[in-house]
Design an enzyme around this catalytic site. Structure first.
Site, PDB file in Angstrom:
ATOM      1  N   GLY A   1     -37.704  23.195 -67.429  1.00  0.00           N
ATOM      2  CA  GLY A   1     -36.490  22.553 -66.911  1.00  0.00           C
ATOM      3  C   GLY A   1     -35.910  23.162 -65.647  1.00  0.00           C
ATOM      4  O   GLY A   1     -34.725  22.991 -65.361  1.00  0.00           O
TER       5      GLY A   1
ATOM      6  N   ASN B   1     -36.540  22.332 -62.496  1.00  0.00           N
ATOM      7  CA  ASN B   1     -36.129  21.260 -61.570  1.00  0.00           C
ATOM      8  C   ASN B   1     -34.825  20.619 -62.044  1.00  0.00           C
ATOM      9  O   ASN B   1     -33.936  20.341 -61.239  1.00  0.00           O
ATOM     10  CB  ASN B   1     -37.232  20.213 -61.427  1.00  0.00           C
ATOM     11  CG  ASN B   1     -38.257  20.612 -60.386  1.00  0.00           C
ATOM     12  OD1 ASN B   1     -37.969  20.609 -59.190  1.00  0.00           O
ATOM     13  ND2 ASN B   1     -39.447  20.999 -60.824  1.00  0.00           N
TER      14      ASN B   1
ATOM     15  N   ARG C   1     -45.403  13.005 -69.869  1.00  0.00           N
ATOM     16  CA  ARG C   1     -45.899  11.817 -70.559  1.00  0.00           C
ATOM     17  C   ARG C   1     -46.032  10.696 -69.546  1.00  0.00           C
ATOM     18  O   ARG C   1     -45.222  10.588 -68.621  1.00  0.00           O
ATOM     19  CB  ARG C   1     -44.896  11.345 -71.628  1.00  0.00           C
ATOM     20  CG  ARG C   1     -44.993  12.017 -72.954  1.00  0.00           C
ATOM     21  CD  ARG C   1     -44.009  11.391 -73.931  1.00  0.00           C
ATOM     22  NE  ARG C   1     -44.382  10.031 -74.316  1.00  0.00           N
ATOM     23  CZ  ARG C   1     -45.289   9.722 -75.222  1.00  0.00           C
ATOM     24  NH1 ARG C   1     -45.917  10.673 -75.874  1.00  0.00           N
ATOM     25  NH2 ARG C   1     -45.580   8.470 -75.514  1.00  0.00           N
ATOM     26  N   ILE C   2     -47.036   9.862 -69.764  1.00  0.00           N
ATOM     27  CA  ILE C   2     -47.182   8.654 -68.941  1.00  0.00           C
ATOM     28  C   ILE C   2     -46.182   7.632 -69.476  1.00  0.00           C
ATOM     29  O   ILE C   2     -46.090   7.430 -70.685  1.00  0.00           O
ATOM     30  CB  ILE C   2     -48.615   8.080 -69.098  1.00  0.00           C
ATOM     31  CG1 ILE C   2     -49.661   9.138 -68.728  1.00  0.00           C
ATOM     32  CG2 ILE C   2     -48.775   6.782 -68.342  1.00  0.00           C
ATOM     33  CD1 ILE C   2     -50.039   9.206 -67.291  1.00  0.00           C
TER      34      ILE C   2
ATOM     35  N   ASN D   1     -40.066  10.852 -59.671  1.00  0.00           N
ATOM     36  CA  ASN D   1     -40.842  11.946 -60.257  1.00  0.00           C
ATOM     37  C   ASN D   1     -41.064  13.015 -59.194  1.00  0.00           C
ATOM     38  O   ASN D   1     -41.078  12.719 -58.001  1.00  0.00           O
ATOM     39  CB  ASN D   1     -42.204  11.410 -60.742  1.00  0.00           C
ATOM     40  CG  ASN D   1     -43.046  12.495 -61.385  1.00  0.00           C
ATOM     41  OD1 ASN D   1     -42.546  13.315 -62.166  1.00  0.00           O
ATOM     42  ND2 ASN D   1     -44.327  12.527 -61.067  1.00  0.00           N
TER      43      ASN D   1
ATOM     44  N   HIS E   1     -43.865  15.887 -58.071  1.00  0.00           N
ATOM     45  CA  HIS E   1     -45.274  16.243 -58.318  1.00  0.00           C
ATOM     46  C   HIS E   1     -45.637  17.445 -57.456  1.00  0.00           C
ATOM     47  O   HIS E   1     -45.324  17.460 -56.251  1.00  0.00           O
ATOM     48  CB  HIS E   1     -46.171  15.048 -57.994  1.00  0.00           C
ATOM     49  CG  HIS E   1     -47.603  15.337 -58.291  1.00  0.00           C
ATOM     50  ND1 HIS E   1     -48.099  15.322 -59.588  1.00  0.00           N
ATOM     51  CD2 HIS E   1     -48.627  15.691 -57.490  1.00  0.00           C
ATOM     52  CE1 HIS E   1     -49.380  15.661 -59.547  1.00  0.00           C
ATOM     53  NE2 HIS E   1     -49.724  15.884 -58.294  1.00  0.00           N
TER      54      HIS E   1
ATOM     55  N   ASP F   1     -48.991   8.841 -60.412  1.00  0.00           N
ATOM     56  CA  ASP F   1     -48.580   9.527 -59.169  1.00  0.00           C
ATOM     57  C   ASP F   1     -48.893   8.702 -57.922  1.00  0.00           C
ATOM     58  O   ASP F   1     -49.264   9.260 -56.873  1.00  0.00           O
ATOM     59  CB  ASP F   1     -49.264  10.912 -59.071  1.00  0.00           C
ATOM     60  CG  ASP F   1     -48.905  11.804 -60.257  1.00  0.00           C
ATOM     61  OD1 ASP F   1     -47.765  11.723 -60.726  1.00  0.00           O
ATOM     62  OD2 ASP F   1     -49.772  12.580 -60.702  1.00  0.00           O
TER      63      ASP F   1
ATOM     64  N   GLN G   1     -39.838  24.971 -53.248  1.00  0.00           N
ATOM     65  CA  GLN G   1     -39.648  23.756 -52.434  1.00  0.00           C
ATOM     66  C   GLN G   1     -39.268  22.554 -53.301  1.00  0.00           C
ATOM     67  O   GLN G   1     -38.475  21.710 -52.891  1.00  0.00           O
ATOM     68  CB  GLN G   1     -40.925  23.445 -51.632  1.00  0.00           C
ATOM     69  CG  GLN G   1     -41.293  24.529 -50.643  1.00  0.00           C
ATOM     70  CD  GLN G   1     -40.163  24.867 -49.679  1.00  0.00           C
ATOM     71  OE1 GLN G   1     -39.473  23.973 -49.175  1.00  0.00           O
ATOM     72  NE2 GLN G   1     -39.962  26.143 -49.441  1.00  0.00           N
TER      73      GLN G   1
HETATM   74  C1  GAR Z   1     -43.073  21.273 -61.928  1.00  0.00           C
HETATM   75  O1  GAR Z   1     -43.891  22.088 -61.131  1.00  0.00           O
HETATM   76  C2  GAR Z   1     -43.396  19.812 -61.677  1.00  0.00           C
HETATM   77  O2  GAR Z   1     -43.716  19.533 -60.349  1.00  0.00           O
HETATM   78  C3  GAR Z   1     -44.597  19.629 -62.566  1.00  0.00           C
HETATM   79  O3  GAR Z   1     -44.286  20.340 -63.735  1.00  0.00           O
HETATM   80  C4  GAR Z   1     -43.443  21.420 -63.409  1.00  0.00           C
HETATM   81  C5  GAR Z   1     -42.212  21.354 -64.289  1.00  0.00           C
HETATM   82  O4  GAR Z   1     -41.431  22.500 -64.136  1.00  0.00           O
HETATM   83  N1  GAR Z   1     -44.857  18.242 -62.830  1.00  0.00           N
HETATM   84  C6  GAR Z   1     -46.072  17.725 -62.927  1.00  0.00           C
HETATM   85  O5  GAR Z   1     -47.080  18.395 -62.839  1.00  0.00           O
HETATM   86  C7  GAR Z   1     -46.124  16.240 -63.170  1.00  0.00           C
HETATM   87  N2  GAR Z   1     -47.459  15.755 -63.046  1.00  0.00           N
HETATM   88  P1  GAR Z   1     -39.923  22.536 -64.584  1.00  0.00           P
HETATM   89  O6  GAR Z   1     -39.889  22.083 -66.053  1.00  0.00           O
HETATM   90  O7  GAR Z   1     -39.517  23.973 -64.452  1.00  0.00           O
HETATM   91  O8  GAR Z   1     -39.135  21.614 -63.705  1.00  0.00           O
END
Ligand code: GAR
Length: 198
Positions: free
Chosen positions: A12, A14, A96-97, A112, A114, A150, A178
């Protein structure tokens, strides 16, 4: 005011960056609810500490892309006032998709993040893919979610230089810094009505 929902599966970070930036930079959205598909996601406690309502909709054993599961998300979103008219659904490490039905329901209102410069390295383990491929630059992308994996319209990207001695972990760390910058920026652009999908 846009009602914001954030969907998570784990750490979590982000989500935390978004919630803190909404407060600090007065982004015109109201954080309505954080939903996790995993009961043990670390982000749940962080959201609660930041004063945001949390709901767990457990998904274990349910295949990605299931409308039956996603309908449960829709009903929680509705309960918290996140609708296709006034809502924004941000996937933040939600692993999840989503079903085509869910995506059509919230068309143009699901974002989203990525950890790669799309369209390079979609799917899982993007940072590992980047290191293994030997690219010199990677980064992250905020995009709208469409029915592909994506593939939706790109909103913002940030580039990160890949060092010769980078590992999946070291590159992931620098990309994450970033991610935390561009996701709140993209939400702000949306909230201010500055994004048009052509
Ligand atoms: C992040 O790096 C995000 O970009 C990636 O999972 C991580 C979640 O971190 N998402 C994907 O790979 C989606 N395909 P977080 O829970 O600390 O935000």
């Amino acid at each position: 005011m846009i009602n914001l929902a954030i969907l998570i599966s784990g750490r979590g970070s982000n989500m935390e960056a978004i919630l803190k930036s909404v407060k600090k930079n007065k982004i015109p959205v109201k954080p309505a609810v954080v939903i996790s598909n995993k009961p043990d996601a670390k982000g749940i406690k962080i959201a609660q500490k930041l004063g945001v309502k949390t709901v767990i909709i457990e998904s274990s054993g349910i295949k990605g892309g299931s409308w039956d599961y996603d309908k449960k998300i829709v009903s929680v979103l509705e309960k918290y006032g996140v609708t296709p008219k006034n809502g924004l659904v941000c996937l933040a490490g939600f692993m999840r998709i989503m079903s085509p039905e869910f995506i059509r329901h919230f068309k143009g209102r699901i974002m989203n993040i990525h950890p790669a410069i799309l369209p390079s390295f979609p799917g899982l383990h993007s940072q590992r893919q980047a290191v293994e491929y030997g690219v010199k630059y990677s980064g992250c992308t905020v995009h709208f979610v469409d029915e592909g994996v994506d593939t939706g319209p790109i909103i913002l990207q940030a580039v990160v230089k890949v060092k010769n001695n980078d590992t999946e972990e070291s590159l992931s760390k620098r990309i994450l810094i970033q991610e935390h910058k561009i996701y709140p920026k993209a939400i702000n652009l949306f909230a201010e009505g500055k994004i048009k999908i052509k």
